[in-house]
Motif scaffolding. Structure first.
Motif, PDB file in Angstrom:
ATOM      1  N   THR A 125       4.443  39.769  -3.005  1.00  0.00           N
ATOM      2  CA  THR A 125       5.368  40.521  -2.405  1.00  0.00           C
ATOM      3  C   THR A 125       6.657  40.069  -2.659  1.00  0.00           C
ATOM      4  O   THR A 125       6.680  38.949  -3.086  1.00  0.00           O
ATOM      5  CB  THR A 125       5.252  40.629  -0.729  1.00  0.00           C
ATOM      6  N   GLY A 126       7.664  40.778  -2.542  1.00  0.00           N
ATOM      7  CA  GLY A 126       8.936  40.176  -3.099  1.00  0.00           C
ATOM      8  C   GLY A 126       9.705  39.685  -1.718  1.00  0.00           C
ATOM      9  O   GLY A 126       9.166  39.682  -0.752  1.00  0.00           O
ATOM     10  N   VAL A 127      10.799  39.289  -1.993  1.00  0.00           N
ATOM     11  CA  VAL A 127      11.973  38.382  -1.020  1.00  0.00           C
ATOM     12  C   VAL A 127      12.438  39.789  -0.302  1.00  0.00           C
ATOM     13  O   VAL A 127      12.729  40.856  -0.722  1.00  0.00           O
ATOM     14  CB  VAL A 127      12.906  37.580  -1.732  1.00  0.00           C
ATOM     15  N   ASP A 128      12.486  39.543   0.935  1.00  0.00           N
ATOM     16  CA  ASP A 128      13.261  40.483   1.927  1.00  0.00           C
ATOM     17  C   ASP A 128      15.045  40.635   1.349  1.00  0.00           C
ATOM     18  O   ASP A 128      15.607  39.814   1.312  1.00  0.00           O
ATOM     19  CB  ASP A 128      13.511  40.104   3.214  1.00  0.00           C
ATOM     20  N   PRO A 129      15.244  41.955   1.026  1.00  0.00           N
ATOM     21  CA  PRO A 129      16.435  42.171   0.347  1.00  0.00           C
ATOM     22  C   PRO A 129      17.528  42.499   1.320  1.00  0.00           C
ATOM     23  O   PRO A 129      18.752  42.828   0.867  1.00  0.00           O
ATOM     24  CB  PRO A 129      16.191  43.558  -0.494  1.00  0.00           C
ATOM     25  N   ARG A 130      17.478  42.035   2.755  1.00  0.00           N
ATOM     26  CA  ARG A 130      18.316  42.395   3.752  1.00  0.00           C
ATOM     27  C   ARG A 130      19.728  41.675   3.360  1.00  0.00           C
ATOM     28  O   ARG A 130      20.771  41.899   3.837  1.00  0.00           O
ATOM     29  CB  ARG A 130      17.885  41.916   4.991  1.00  0.00           C
ATOM     30  N   ASP A 131      19.782  40.375   2.760  1.00  0.00           N
ATOM     31  CA  ASP A 131      20.815  39.794   2.267  1.00  0.00           C
ATOM     32  C   ASP A 131      21.619  40.114   1.308  1.00  0.00           C
ATOM     33  O   ASP A 131      22.703  39.389   0.822  1.00  0.00           O
ATOM     34  CB  ASP A 131      20.461  38.125   2.348  1.00  0.00           C
ATOM     35  N   THR A 132      20.998  41.090   0.443  1.00  0.00           N
ATOM     36  CA  THR A 132      21.704  41.518  -0.690  1.00  0.00           C
ATOM     37  C   THR A 132      22.427  42.928  -0.518  1.00  0.00           C
ATOM     38  O   THR A 132      21.764  43.873  -0.169  1.00  0.00           O
ATOM     39  CB  THR A 132      20.696  41.741  -1.848  1.00  0.00           C
ATOM     40  N   PRO A 133      23.674  42.988  -0.741  1.00  0.00           N
ATOM     41  CA  PRO A 133      24.280  44.268  -0.069  1.00  0.00           C
ATOM     42  C   PRO A 133      23.935  45.243  -1.074  1.00  0.00           C
ATOM     43  O   PRO A 133      23.917  46.408  -0.355  1.00  0.00           O
ATOM     44  CB  PRO A 133      25.584  43.822  -0.577  1.00  0.00           C
ATOM     45  N   ILE A 134      23.548  45.416  -2.168  1.00  0.00           N
ATOM     46  CA  ILE A 134      23.055  46.557  -2.961  1.00  0.00           C
ATOM     47  C   ILE A 134      21.799  47.013  -2.634  1.00  0.00           C
ATOM     48  O   ILE A 134      21.508  48.227  -2.172  1.00  0.00           O
ATOM     49  CB  ILE A 134      23.490  46.450  -4.470  1.00  0.00           C
ATOM     50  N   MET A 135      20.843  46.218  -2.582  1.00  0.00           N
ATOM     51  CA  MET A 135      19.457  46.301  -2.457  1.00  0.00           C
ATOM     52  C   MET A 135      19.025  46.476  -0.866  1.00  0.00           C
ATOM     53  O   MET A 135      18.137  47.167  -0.831  1.00  0.00           O
ATOM     54  CB  MET A 135      18.666  45.213  -3.029  1.00  0.00           C
ATOM     55  N   ARG A 136      19.755  46.047  -0.005  1.00  0.00           N
ATOM     56  CA  ARG A 136      19.508  46.249   1.490  1.00  0.00           C
ATOM     57  C   ARG A 136      19.517  47.587   1.847  1.00  0.00           C
ATOM     58  O   ARG A 136      18.664  47.985   2.898  1.00  0.00           O
ATOM     59  CB  ARG A 136      20.406  45.255   2.318  1.00  0.00           C
ATOM     60  N   ARG A 137      20.256  48.468   0.967  1.00  0.00           N
ATOM     61  CA  ARG A 137      20.238  49.708   1.434  1.00  0.00           C
ATOM     62  C   ARG A 137      18.838  50.473   1.231  1.00  0.00           C
ATOM     63  O   ARG A 137      18.342  51.562   1.944  1.00  0.00           O
ATOM     64  CB  ARG A 137      21.107  50.797   0.730  1.00  0.00           C
ATOM     65  N   ALA A 138      18.212  50.003   0.549  1.00  0.00           N
ATOM     66  CA  ALA A 138      16.597  50.451   0.272  1.00  0.00           C
ATOM     67  C   ALA A 138      15.455  49.596   0.679  1.00  0.00           C
ATOM     68  O   ALA A 138      14.396  49.422   0.307  1.00  0.00           O
ATOM     69  CB  ALA A 138      16.458  50.648  -1.354  1.00  0.00           C
ATOM     70  N   ARG A 139      15.974  48.953   1.888  1.00  0.00           N
ATOM     71  CA  ARG A 139      14.986  47.841   2.353  1.00  0.00           C
ATOM     72  C   ARG A 139      13.515  48.523   2.914  1.00  0.00           C
ATOM     73  O   ARG A 139      12.675  47.824   2.726  1.00  0.00           O
ATOM     74  CB  ARG A 139      15.601  47.145   3.520  1.00  0.00           C
ATOM     75  N   GLY A 140      13.689  49.874   3.455  1.00  0.00           N
ATOM     76  CA  GLY A 140      12.445  50.288   3.712  1.00  0.00           C
ATOM     77  C   GLY A 140      11.550  50.666   2.703  1.00  0.00           C
ATOM     78  O   GLY A 140      10.446  50.665   2.837  1.00  0.00           O
ATOM     79  N   THR A 141      12.020  51.171   1.465  1.00  0.00           N
ATOM     80  CA  THR A 141      11.197  51.399   0.411  1.00  0.00           C
ATOM     81  C   THR A 141      10.369  50.032  -0.113  1.00  0.00           C
ATOM     82  O   THR A 141       9.434  49.968  -0.563  1.00  0.00           O
ATOM     83  CB  THR A 141      12.143  52.095  -0.664  1.00  0.00           C
ATOM     84  N   PHE A 142      11.647  49.015  -0.198  1.00  0.00           N
ATOM     85  CA  PHE A 142      11.002  47.699  -0.724  1.00  0.00           C
ATOM     86  C   PHE A 142       9.683  47.461   0.573  1.00  0.00           C
ATOM     87  O   PHE A 142       8.650  46.754  -0.141  1.00  0.00           O
ATOM     88  CB  PHE A 142      11.886  46.561  -0.429  1.00  0.00           C
ATOM     89  N   ALA A 143      10.022  47.485   1.733  1.00  0.00           N
ATOM     90  CA  ALA A 143       8.854  47.206   2.605  1.00  0.00           C
ATOM     91  C   ALA A 143       7.613  47.906   2.387  1.00  0.00           C
ATOM     92  O   ALA A 143       6.614  47.160   2.681  1.00  0.00           O
ATOM     93  CB  ALA A 143       9.686  47.117   4.288  1.00  0.00           C
ATOM     94  N   ILE A 144       7.474  49.276   2.376  1.00  0.00           N
ATOM     95  CA  ILE A 144       6.565  50.040   2.133  1.00  0.00           C
ATOM     96  C   ILE A 144       5.641  49.584   1.040  1.00  0.00           C
ATOM     97  O   ILE A 144       4.591  49.389   0.942  1.00  0.00           O
ATOM     98  CB  ILE A 144       6.986  51.446   1.866  1.00  0.00           C
ATOM     99  N   PHE A 145       6.354  49.244  -0.173  1.00  0.00           N
ATOM    100  CA  PHE A 145       5.616  48.990  -1.440  1.00  0.00           C
ATOM    101  C   PHE A 145       5.053  47.425  -1.126  1.00  0.00           C
ATOM    102  O   PHE A 145       3.840  47.088  -1.492  1.00  0.00           O
ATOM    103  CB  PHE A 145       6.542  48.624  -2.525  1.00  0.00           C
ATOM    104  N   TYR A 146       5.756  46.668  -0.519  1.00  0.00           N
ATOM    105  CA  TYR A 146       5.106  45.371  -0.243  1.00  0.00           C
ATOM    106  C   TYR A 146       4.114  45.195   0.768  1.00  0.00           C
ATOM    107  O   TYR A 146       2.936  44.616   0.708  1.00  0.00           O
ATOM    108  CB  TYR A 146       6.214  44.372   0.512  1.00  0.00           C
ATOM    109  N   LEU A 147       3.915  46.162   1.681  1.00  0.00           N
ATOM    110  CA  LEU A 147       2.862  46.320   2.564  1.00  0.00           C
ATOM    111  C   LEU A 147       1.475  46.957   1.834  1.00  0.00           C
ATOM    112  O   LEU A 147       0.741  46.588   2.026  1.00  0.00           O
ATOM    113  CB  LEU A 147       3.264  47.355   3.748  1.00  0.00           C
ATOM    114  N   HIS A 148       1.899  47.704   0.698  1.00  0.00           N
ATOM    115  CA  HIS A 148       0.844  48.251  -0.081  1.00  0.00           C
ATOM    116  C   HIS A 148       0.218  47.020  -0.953  1.00  0.00           C
ATOM    117  O   HIS A 148      -0.899  46.800  -0.972  1.00  0.00           O
ATOM    118  CB  HIS A 148       1.525  49.301  -1.096  1.00  0.00           C
ATOM    119  N   ILE A 149       0.982  46.333  -1.426  1.00  0.00           N
ATOM    120  CA  ILE A 149       0.665  45.003  -1.962  1.00  0.00           C
ATOM    121  C   ILE A 149      -0.269  44.095  -1.054  1.00  0.00           C
ATOM    122  O   ILE A 149      -1.227  43.599  -1.300  1.00  0.00           O
ATOM    123  CB  ILE A 149       1.686  44.130  -2.555  1.00  0.00           C
TER     124      ILE A 149
END
Length: 260
Positions: A125-149
């Motif tokens: 899985t990837g790192v939680d993007p909540r600390d990255t200003p640009i990527m944290r807006r898509a945090r839900g999309t990241f989380a869905i993919f990582y749950l799939h993994i």
């Protein structure tokens, strides 16, 4: 202790090893800067346990999941190694409109092919993007993919390294100036965790307690942010607009399964 005599690493810049400089410096294929990274670090441990150990690293920075599955997975299948690592999707998730469900189906198909050879497969899985200003807006999309993994790992009996839970990677001191790639310490943390997941002995520990940081003057922080936009974000956006990738002229650093 699990014994691996051959290892093939697949993926993008994370697995290529940016920005963890190679110990011996120098240049790689076609004059490219040499990087070490977590995969080389794990290969070093495996090579120390078996003089006949062989290793290939096909990862190339900037690659999308479709490119990794089309170009790298068939090569790994033909090599028939004991162990394959597959980390893909990070570059897709950085693009607007990425579809984590479609990406997961693509990844699952690749995992089926690799597991059919008898290889053990290592997923991330990837790192939680909540600390990255640009990527944290898509945090839900990241989380869905990582749950799939996680689901794919369970379904096909794969090893899994959950970077979301690696608290040592939550500190910027584990990352390089571009804020997208880990530095030497970040790759060391990941390698230590990989070894633990694989049952490979290592002297490193992925559990990191960082010393307290001194508060930074907000004015200095703003200047650093402006410099980051000019040096890293701006060129990245420009490449996207031009349809280019940082890996367009880059070859895999270890394209053949050979002694390490």
């Amino acid at each position: 202790m699990t014994h691996y005599r051959s290892f093939v690493a697949l993926g993008d810049s994370f697995t290529e090893g940016l920005n963890d400089p190679a110990v011996d410096g120098g240049a790689g294929p076609a004059g490219q800067e040499r990087f070490r990274g977590w995969a080389d670090r794990v290969a070093e441990r495996l090579a120390a346990l078996d003089p006949d150990f062989r290793y290939a690293n096909l990862a190339v920075r900037g690659k999308l999941i479709d490119q990794i599955v089309a170009d790298q997975v068939p090569l790994a299948v033909s090599m028939r190694p004991d162990l394959v690592s597959l980390c893909a999707g990070g570059n897709d998730l950085l693009r607007p409109g990425s579809d984590p469900d479609r990406m997961a189906k693509k990844l699952a198909g690749a995992v089926r092919e690799l597991r059919a050879t008898g290889a053990q497969v290592l997923l991330f899985t990837g790192v939680d993007p909540r600390d990255t200003p640009i990527m944290r807006r898509a945090r839900g999309t990241f989380a869905i993919f990582y749950l799939h993994i996680r689901s794919i790992a369970d379904l096909y009996g794969c090893h899994l390294v959950d970077q979301w839970s690696l608290q040592g990677l939550r500190d910027w001191r584990a990352w390089s100036d571009d804020r997208l790639h880990m530095n030497e310490e970040g790759h060391r943390i990941v390698a230590a965790r990989v070894c633990e997941v694989l049952g490979v002995p290592t002297e490193d520990d992925w559990r990191v307690t960082w010393p307290p940081r001194v508060d930074v003057d907000p004015r200095i922080k703003r200047r650093e942010d402006v410099q980051w936009v000019r040096t890293h974000l701006g060129p990245w956006v420009l490449r996207r607009l031009r349809g280019r990738s940082s890996g367009d002229a880059v070859d895999p650093k270890r394209p053949d399964l050979k002694p390490f």
